[in-house]
Design an enzyme around this catalytic site. Structure first.
Site, PDB file in Angstrom:
ATOM      1  N   ARG A 296       0.825  -1.227   0.000  1.00  0.00           N
ATOM      2  CA  ARG A 296       0.000   0.000   0.000  1.00  0.00           C
ATOM      3  C   ARG A 296       0.848   1.261   0.000  1.00  0.00           C
ATOM      4  NH1 ARG A 296      -3.285  -3.115   3.502  1.00  0.00           N
ATOM      5  NH2 ARG A 296      -5.059  -3.892   2.293  1.00  0.00           N
TER       6      ARG A 296
ATOM      7  N   LYS B  27       3.247  10.878 -12.354  1.00  0.00           N
ATOM      8  CA  LYS B  27       2.491   9.860 -13.114  1.00  0.00           C
ATOM      9  C   LYS B  27       3.330   8.598 -13.166  1.00  0.00           C
ATOM     10  CE  LYS B  27      -0.255  12.300 -16.567  1.00  0.00           C
ATOM     11  NZ  LYS B  27      -0.441  12.416 -18.017  1.00  0.00           N
TER      12      LYS B  27
ATOM     13  N   GLU C  68      10.841  17.553 -25.993  1.00  0.00           N
ATOM     14  CA  GLU C  68       9.996  17.973 -24.853  1.00  0.00           C
ATOM     15  C   GLU C  68      10.337  19.403 -24.441  1.00  0.00           C
ATOM     16  OE1 GLU C  68       7.485  16.225 -24.011  1.00  0.00           O
ATOM     17  OE2 GLU C  68       8.059  14.308 -24.905  1.00  0.00           O
TER      18      GLU C  68
ATOM     19  N   LYS D 198       7.174  22.564 -16.073  1.00  0.00           N
ATOM     20  CA  LYS D 198       6.389  21.342 -15.813  1.00  0.00           C
ATOM     21  C   LYS D 198       5.814  21.359 -14.397  1.00  0.00           C
ATOM     22  CE  LYS D 198       5.312  16.692 -16.105  1.00  0.00           C
ATOM     23  NZ  LYS D 198       5.534  15.376 -16.654  1.00  0.00           N
TER      24      LYS D 198
ATOM     25  N   GLU E  21      -4.484  15.816 -13.628  1.00  0.00           N
ATOM     26  CA  GLU E  21      -4.931  15.987 -15.015  1.00  0.00           C
ATOM     27  C   GLU E  21      -6.446  16.027 -15.174  1.00  0.00           C
ATOM     28  OE1 GLU E  21      -2.338  14.206 -17.973  1.00  0.00           O
ATOM     29  OE2 GLU E  21      -4.006  14.051 -19.349  1.00  0.00           O
TER      30      GLU E  21
ATOM     31  N   ARG F  51      -3.612  20.318 -17.025  1.00  0.00           N
ATOM     32  CA  ARG F  51      -2.366  19.553 -17.253  1.00  0.00           C
ATOM     33  C   ARG F  51      -2.298  18.997 -18.677  1.00  0.00           C
ATOM     34  NH1 ARG F  51       0.597  15.247 -13.072  1.00  0.00           N
ATOM     35  NH2 ARG F  51       2.153  14.553 -14.551  1.00  0.00           N
TER      36      ARG F  51
ATOM     37  N   ASN G 298       0.284  17.780 -23.255  1.00  0.00           N
ATOM     38  CA  ASN G 298       0.162  16.832 -24.375  1.00  0.00           C
ATOM     39  C   ASN G 298       0.341  17.509 -25.724  1.00  0.00           C
ATOM     40  OD1 ASN G 298      -0.358  14.652 -22.708  1.00  0.00           O
ATOM     41  ND2 ASN G 298      -2.556  15.117 -22.638  1.00  0.00           N
TER      42      ASN G 298
ATOM     43  N   HIS H 148       1.571  15.705 -28.731  1.00  0.00           N
ATOM     44  CA  HIS H 148       1.666  14.280 -28.391  1.00  0.00           C
ATOM     45  C   HIS H 148       0.534  13.442 -28.975  1.00  0.00           C
ATOM     46  CE1 HIS H 148       4.822  15.717 -25.899  1.00  0.00           C
ATOM     47  NE2 HIS H 148       5.068  14.540 -25.378  1.00  0.00           N
TER      48      HIS H 148
ATOM     49  N   HIS I  82       2.051  10.518 -30.798  1.00  0.00           N
ATOM     50  CA  HIS I  82       1.866   9.098 -30.428  1.00  0.00           C
ATOM     51  C   HIS I  82       1.312   8.305 -31.607  1.00  0.00           C
ATOM     52  CE1 HIS I  82       1.583  10.233 -25.902  1.00  0.00           C
ATOM     53  NE2 HIS I  82       2.813   9.940 -26.267  1.00  0.00           N
TER      54      HIS I  82
ATOM     55  N   HIS J 186      10.507   8.383 -30.138  1.00  0.00           N
ATOM     56  CA  HIS J 186       9.405   9.154 -29.568  1.00  0.00           C
ATOM     57  C   HIS J 186       9.567  10.664 -29.839  1.00  0.00           C
ATOM     58  CE1 HIS J 186       6.388  10.242 -26.592  1.00  0.00           C
ATOM     59  NE2 HIS J 186       7.261  11.084 -26.056  1.00  0.00           N
TER      60      HIS J 186
END
Ligand code: NAD
Length: 364
Positions: A124, A146, A188, A230, A240, A244, A248, A251, A255, A267
């Protein structure tokens, strides 16, 4: 050593610090001893980083008298799975790791995402620290909490929001990074110039040769500003729920392009093309000026990132991938567009015909 505080809403997460420096692993060890006491420390890393830095870091921590072990898994996105998470968990149990122990994620985004994921669910939750070793991880994935593993059905489909106790960014790690991995991070950084600060974008335009040469002073400045941007976004919207999503930018299409290439395209290169496409859509939608779009394309090209879709990537494959995007809301796929350089906004959806037009214009 530069310090940046990440202030988070106490109800969700604890605030913490990003420390940025060059070749300061001895100091990191001392800070861990002083600020993060634990009954056991476990460095989690991948098979590349282990040889380059992991074993040395293990020795440094042992020299300080810390009870520390190192666990490694095969390098690469293919390891970001539940199987690896379970294998790590078994090893943690064997080592007697409990909630008074601390995990140290030493590696790129794969190590950070996977270790953070395991840390968030093992007993946990156990505390962890991020020690990002790729430029991508230093400016992006290590910040914001994340965590994820991939499933056969798609990337990052199982995950949590779980913040590290601290993030240590050592620029020395970047010296062994391949050009492709370095460019992943550069893409980025360009994104931050587009979604936050026009002044930052101008700095990047001015400093292309220094960025390409990996000039240390310049990189320190650029990494610090990227981290500040960031963390600023994460502070406003940690989980998000809206804002947030501006992270993206580039992206959604990036992607889709990456997937349409069967992941043969790096990427960062895919995101670079995604940003050019999003800029093109912003022009067609009456926001960005064509001159601003051209500046974006010029900067991306000058940095050594691609500005045209490589042959072999079909427009229809990209559109199919977009249709499968997990961020879709009903039939709409939210798209981050630009009003100006530095002023992003989230559009509800973009017409398929406009996407086709823009992708058509980007063919090489
Ligand atoms: N959590 C987030 O917010 C977030 C954001 C963006 C991306 N990500 C995730 O990050 C992952 C990609 O991260 P990445 O680009 O760092 O890839 P990665 O972790 O696979 O690292 C890329 C390669 O570089 C090697 N490497 C790492 N550090 C090195 C060094 N200092 N010198 C030489 N080689 C080194 C690694 O072993 C690997 O082979 C993806 O899984 C993506 O989903 C997460």
């Amino acid at each position: 050593m530069m310090r940046i505080k990440v202030h988070l809403d106490k109800r969700l997460s604890e605030s913490h610090e990003i420390c940025i420096g060059y070749d300061f692993q001895d100091r990191i060890g001392l800070l861990i001893v002083k600020d993060h006491p634990a009954n056991r420390y476990v460095i989690v890393t991948d098979s590349n980083v282990s040889g380059l830095y992991g074993k040395n870091f293990l020795e440094k921590l042992r020299d300080l008298g810390l009870p520390v072990e190192l666990l490694e898994f095969s390098a690469g996105e293919g390891s970001k799975t539940m199987d690896t998470a379970l294998a790590l968990t078994s090893r943690l149990l064997e080592l007697g790791v409990d909630r008074h122990s601390l995990l140290l994620a030493l590696g790129g985004g794969v190590v950070g995402d996977l270790t953070g994921f395991v840390a968030s669910i093992y007993m946990r939750s156990v505390p962890f620290i991020q020690l990002p070793t790729t430029l991508m991880a230093q400016v992006d994935s290590s910040i914001g909490g994340k965590t994820a593993v991939n499933l056969p059905q798609g990337k990052n489909l199982l995950g949590t929001f779980y913040q590290p106790k601290r993030i240590f960014i050592d620029l020395k790690f970047l010296e062994t990074l391949s050009d492709d991995e370095y460019l992943n991070g550069v893409a980025e950084i360009v994104k931050y110039g587009l979604i936050d600060e026009p002044g930052f974008f101008e700095l990047l335009e001015k400093e292309v040769p220094a960025i390409r040469a990996r000039n240390r002073e310049l990189l320190e400045k650029v990494i610090e500003r990227s981290c500040r941007i960031k963390k600023g976004v994460v502070e406003i919207d940690e989980q998000e729920s809206g804002f947030r999503r501006i992270l993206n930018f580039g992206h959604t299409l990036g992607h889709a392009i990456e997937a349409a290439s069967n992941f043969t395209l790096a990427h960062g290169k895919a995101v670079a093309m995604g940003m050019i496409a999003a800029a093109g859509i912003s022009v067609e939608s009456g926001f960005l000026t064509p001159a601003e779009r051209d500046r974006i394309e010029k900067l991306i090209g000058n940095l050594g990132l691609p500005v045209r879709l490589p042959e072999g990537i079909s427009q229809s494959a990209v559109l199919e991938r977009i249709a499968l995007d997990k961020k879709k809301e009903g039939s709409d796929l939210p798209f981050v567009l630009l009003k100006k350089i530095g002023i992003p906004f989230i559009s509800k959806g973009v017409d398929k015909s406009l996407l086709e037009k823009i992708l058509g214009e980007m063919k090489s």
